[in-house]
Design an enzyme around this catalytic site. Structure first.
Site, PDB file in Angstrom:
ATOM      1  N   CYS A   1       0.820  -1.219   0.000  1.00  0.00           N
ATOM      2  CA  CYS A   1       0.000   0.000   0.000  1.00  0.00           C
ATOM      3  C   CYS A   1       0.851   1.265   0.000  1.00  0.00           C
ATOM      4  O   CYS A   1       0.315   2.358   0.185  1.00  0.00           O
ATOM      5  CB  CYS A   1      -0.924   0.003   1.209  1.00  0.00           C
ATOM      6  SG  CYS A   1      -0.045   0.094   2.797  1.00  0.00           S
ATOM      7  N   ASN A   2       2.165   1.137  -0.193  1.00  0.00           N
ATOM      8  CA  ASN A   2       3.075   2.285  -0.044  1.00  0.00           C
ATOM      9  C   ASN A   2       2.618   3.512  -0.801  1.00  0.00           C
ATOM     10  O   ASN A   2       2.728   4.634  -0.306  1.00  0.00           O
ATOM     11  CB  ASN A   2       4.484   1.912  -0.515  1.00  0.00           C
ATOM     12  CG  ASN A   2       5.033   0.704   0.197  1.00  0.00           C
ATOM     13  OD1 ASN A   2       4.387  -0.327   0.239  1.00  0.00           O
ATOM     14  ND2 ASN A   2       6.228   0.818   0.753  1.00  0.00           N
TER      15      ASN A   2
END
Length: 628
Positions: A590-591
Site C-alpha cells: 500500500c506504499n
C-alpha cells in the site's frame, strides 16, 4: 563558507552572519577596500564601508558596532533618525530575548526545538504560555505528519526515513470517542494547517466544504490528494474507455509470456467524469462492510457479476483511504466486484481501515471465539490504575510498522512532572496527541510506553511470539506486524469456507507477509492441504515456515520469493500437482496508496502499489486455467 560556521578564506577566519556581515574572530577585520582595521569588534558588510564618523557616533551611544553596521546597511548613511530607530528595535529585541530565556528553556525541555519555540513566542508574545503551547503542538503535528513538504528542498530521504514516513499514512483519524468530537482543530485552524503544509487555500476550502465541518485532517488531505490525482489521470489517459479484461488478449500467448497487466503502459484506466473530479471518497460510516459480529444489521445476500462467481474464490485487501479512483479501478479489474470496507476496531482494540474485494459468500459468517479484547483497558488491564481521566481513548489507532522513541516518552514525562494534580488543558492536549499519535499506553505515574511486539501480536490476532526469533529483530517484528492482516477481521470473512472445505483447502497466498491468511484459516479449523506462499521478505518467509512447523500442519507449504516469478508455466505446473487452487488471497503493498502520503503517493502507478496488477494477472490465469 558555511553560514553558521567559520570560514578559512583568510588567516583571520571570518564568520558569516545571516545578513551577510563578516565578523572577525579577533580584533582584525578586512574592510571592503582590502585594508585591515584594528578595533575591539569591528565589522564590515560586503557593501561599501559605512561612514566611520557615523559608526563612531552610534557606538558612542552604547550600540554594538555589529548592530550599527547592520542598521546602516538597511537604511543607508544619510538618514540617522531611521538608523537610530532601527537600533532601538534591535536593542528591544535583544532585551526581550534575554528576558524570555527561561520560558524558552521550559518548552525546549518538553522536547520542542529551540527554533520552533522562538517562532511560537514571537507569534504569541511571552504572556500566554497556553497559546504558545497550542502553537507548538501545531508545529509538531506539521513536522510529524508532513516531513516531505517541510524538507523537500533541503533534505534527501534515506530508505529508512521514507519507510518511517510511510508508516503513518494510514493512521486512523479518530477513535470511538474522537469520532464525535475533534478537540484538535476548529474550522479556521484546519484551513490554516492545510495551507501551512503546502496546499492551496482554494483546494483546502473546497475540501472543507465537501467533507463537512467535522471532517478530520486525514480526510481533508485525502480529499485534496485524490482530487489532484483524478485531474492528473484525466491528462494522462484518453477519453475512450477500454475494459481491461482477459478477452482482449489471446490466453495462450499471455500464459506463456507471463503477461503482466501492470507493466503495459498503454493500458487505459477508467475515464473520470468531469463533474466527479472533486467528489470525496465516500466510505461507509460506520465502516462495517456487510456486517460485523456485534451488530444485528447484516447483509446476507448480494449479486456478483457473472465473471466473478467462484470457485475459485478470491480475496484481496488494501487500505481503505486510497487516492480517488483507486478502488474503482481495482474493482473493475477484479470483475466489477463491490469492495467491502471494514474497520478492525469492531473486532479488536485497534483501528485498521481496510477494503476487501472478494467473491466469497456473505451469509452465515461466524467470528473467531473467544472474542478478543475490544478496548484498550480490556487488552491491558494493568494500565487502568495509571490511566488519567482526561485520556479518553478506548481504541488504539492503526498499528504501524515503527514505534515511538525514548525522546517522545521522555518529553511526556517532563511535561507532566511539574504538575502534582491534573495538568492544565494545554499539557493534557499535548500529551493526549502524542499518546494517540504513537499508540502509547500508561504504565506508571507520568509514564507512558509504546506497545511491545508481543502486545501488537495479540491485538492483531496472532499467537504470542509469532514473529519472535528466526532472525527477526525488534525492528523487523514491528515492520512485519504493521503490514499484516488483522486476523479476527479476515477470519470472519473467511469463516464461510469452513463448511465448504471440510477435508482441506488449497491456497495461493500472494504477498503473504507473516501468514495472516494461513493463521486465520487454521484458527477457523479449515485444514490447509497445500499452500503456495509468495513473499519477498526472507524474514517473513521464515516466520511463516516456523509457524507451519510449530502448528504441525500436515499439508504442503511451498514458498516463492517474488510474485513476478510466478508466470503461466509455473502456475500450470503447480496446479497440475495440486489439482488447482480453491482460494487466491493477498494484499499488495500500500506504499503508494495510503493516507496523505505526499512524498510518493502515486496510486496504482507507484513502484510498489502497481504490484496489484500482478495479483490480478495471477488470479486471472488461475481462473482461466481451471475453467479450460
Amino acid at each position: 563558507m558555511d553560514q553558521n560556521g567559520w570560514g578559512g578564506d583568510t588567516s583571520d577566519e571570518l564568520e558569516m552572519s545571516d545578513d551577510g556581515i563578516s565578523i572577525s574572530s579577533n580584533s582584525r577585520v578586512l574592510l571592503a577596500n582590502g585594508e585591515a582595521a584594528l578595533g575591539t569588534t569591528e565589522v564590515s558588510s560586503s557593501a561599501d564601508s559605512p561612514n566611520s564618523s557615523l559608526t563612531d557616533r552610534f557606538v558612542g551611544m552604547g550600540f554594538s558596532e555589529k548592530l550599527v553596521a547592520q542598521a546602516i546597511k538597511e537604511n543607508g548613511e544619510k538618514n540617522s533618525n531611521l538608523i537610530l530607530e532601527t537600533l532601538l528595535q534591535y536593542s528591544a529585541s535583544t532585551s526581550a530575548s534575554s528576558s524570555n530565556s527561561k520560558l524558552i528553556g521550559r518548552f525546549v525541555g518538553m522536547g520542542f526545538s529551540e527554533e520552533m519555540v522562538l517562532k511560537a513566542v514571537q507569534e504569541n508574545g511571552e504572556g500566554n504560555t497556553d497559546t504558545i503551547l497550542e502553537t507548538l503542538l501545531t508545529y509538531s503535528a506539521l513536522e510529524e505528519l508532513c516531513p516531505a513538504q517541510q524538507h523537500a528542498d533541503s533534505c534527501t530521504y534515506s530508505d529508512h526515513e521514507r519507510t518511517s514516513f510511510d508508516d503513518f499514512m494510514d493512521i486512523d483519524s479518530s477513535s470511538e470517542t474522537e469520532e464525535i468530537k475533534n478537540p484538535d482543530f476548529d474550522e479556521l485552524s484546519k484551513l490554516l494547517y492545510l495551507t501551512k503544509i503546502g496546499y492551496l487555500e482554494a483546494d483546502a476550502s473546497l475540501a472543507m466544504e465537501r467533507c463537512g465541518p467535522d471532517s478530520s485532517i486525514a480526510e481533508l488531505t485525502d480529499f485534496i490528494c485524490a482530487a489532484q490525482m483524478a485531474k492528473a489521470d484525466e491528462a494522462l489517459y484518453p477519453i475512450e474507455d477500454v475494459r481491461p479484461f482477459c478477452n482482449d488478449f489471446d490466453y495462450k500467448k499471455r500464459r506463456n509470456s507471463g503477461y503482466n497487466v501492470g507493466k503495459k503502459k498503454q493500458m487505459k484506466l477508467e475515464k473520470k467524469l468531469p463533474n466527479d473530479v472533486d467528489e470525496a471518497l465516500h466510505l461507509p460510516n460506520p465502516m462495517i462492510g456487510f456486517g460485523i459480529p456485534t451488530d444485528p444489521y447484516q447483509i446476507t445476500r448480494r449479486t456478483l457479476p457473472e465473471a466473478a462467481v467462484g470457485p475459485p474464490y478470491f480475496y484481496y485487501e488494501n487500505v481503505a483511504l486510497a487516492p480517488k479512483g483507486v478502488w474503482r479501478t481495482m474493482s473493475r479489474f477484479l470483475y466489477e466486484v463491490e469492495p467491502e470496507f471494514v474497520d478492525s476496531k469492531y473486532f479488536c482494540a485497534a483501528a485498521r481501515k481496510r477494503g476487501y474485494i472478494h467473491n466469497l459468500p456473505i451469509a452465515n459468517r461466524a467470528p473467531l471465539l473467544p472474542f478478543p479484547p475490544r478496548t484498550i483497558q480490556e487488552a491491558f488491564p494493568s494500565t487502568k490504575k495509571w490511566w488519567p481521566s482526561w485520556d479518553t481513548r478506548t481504541k488504539l489507532n492503526c498499528l504501524q510498522t515503527c514505534t515511538a522513541t525514548g525522546s517522545v516518552t521522555d518529553s511526556i514525562r517532563r511535561a507532566l512532572e511539574p504538575h502534582d494534580d491534573e495538568p492544565p488543558l494545554s499539557v493534557q492536549k499535548y500529551v493526549f496527541e502524542k499518546c494517540r499519535r504513537w499508540n502509547l499506553v500508561w504504565i506508571g505515574r507520568n509514564k507512558v510506553a509504546p506497545l511491545e511486539p508481543n502486545e501488537v501480536e495479540m491485538l492483531l490476532g496472532f499467537p504470542r511470539d509469532h514473529t519472535r526469533g528466526g532472525g527477526a529483530n525488534r525492528k523487523d517484528r514491528y515492520k512485519s506486524l504493521g503490514n499484516s492482516f488483522q486476523v479476527d477481521t479476515v477470519a470472519y470473512h473467511l469463516s464461510v469456507l469452513k463448511d465448504m472445505f471440510p477435508s482441506g483447502i488449497n491456497v495461493l497466498s500472494l504477498f503473504s507477509g507473516i501468514g495472516g491468511a494461513e493463521v486465520a484459516l487454521h484458527r477457523l479449523g479449515v485444514p490447509l492441504k497445500n499452500v503456495v506462499s509468495v513473499e519477498i521478505s526472507e524474514v517473513n518467509r521464515n516466520i511463516v515456515r516456523s509457524w507451519w512447523e510449530e502448528t504441525n500442519q500436515r499439508g504442503t507449504l511451498i514458498d516463492i520469493p517474488n510474485v513476478q516469478e510466478l508466470d503461466g508455466d509455473r502456475l500450470e505446473r503447480l496446479m497440475s500437482r495440486f489439482g488447482g487452487f480453491d482460494l487466491v488471497i493477498g494484499g499488495s503493498p500500500c506504499n503508494n496508496l495510503a493516507g496523505s502520503n505526499r512524498l510518493h503517493r502515486d496510486g496504482l502507478e507507484g513502484k510498489e502499489s502497481s504490484l496489484f496488477f500482478d495479483y490480478y494477472r495471477i488470479l486471472n490465469l488461475v481462473r482461466e486455467m481451471q475453467r479450460n
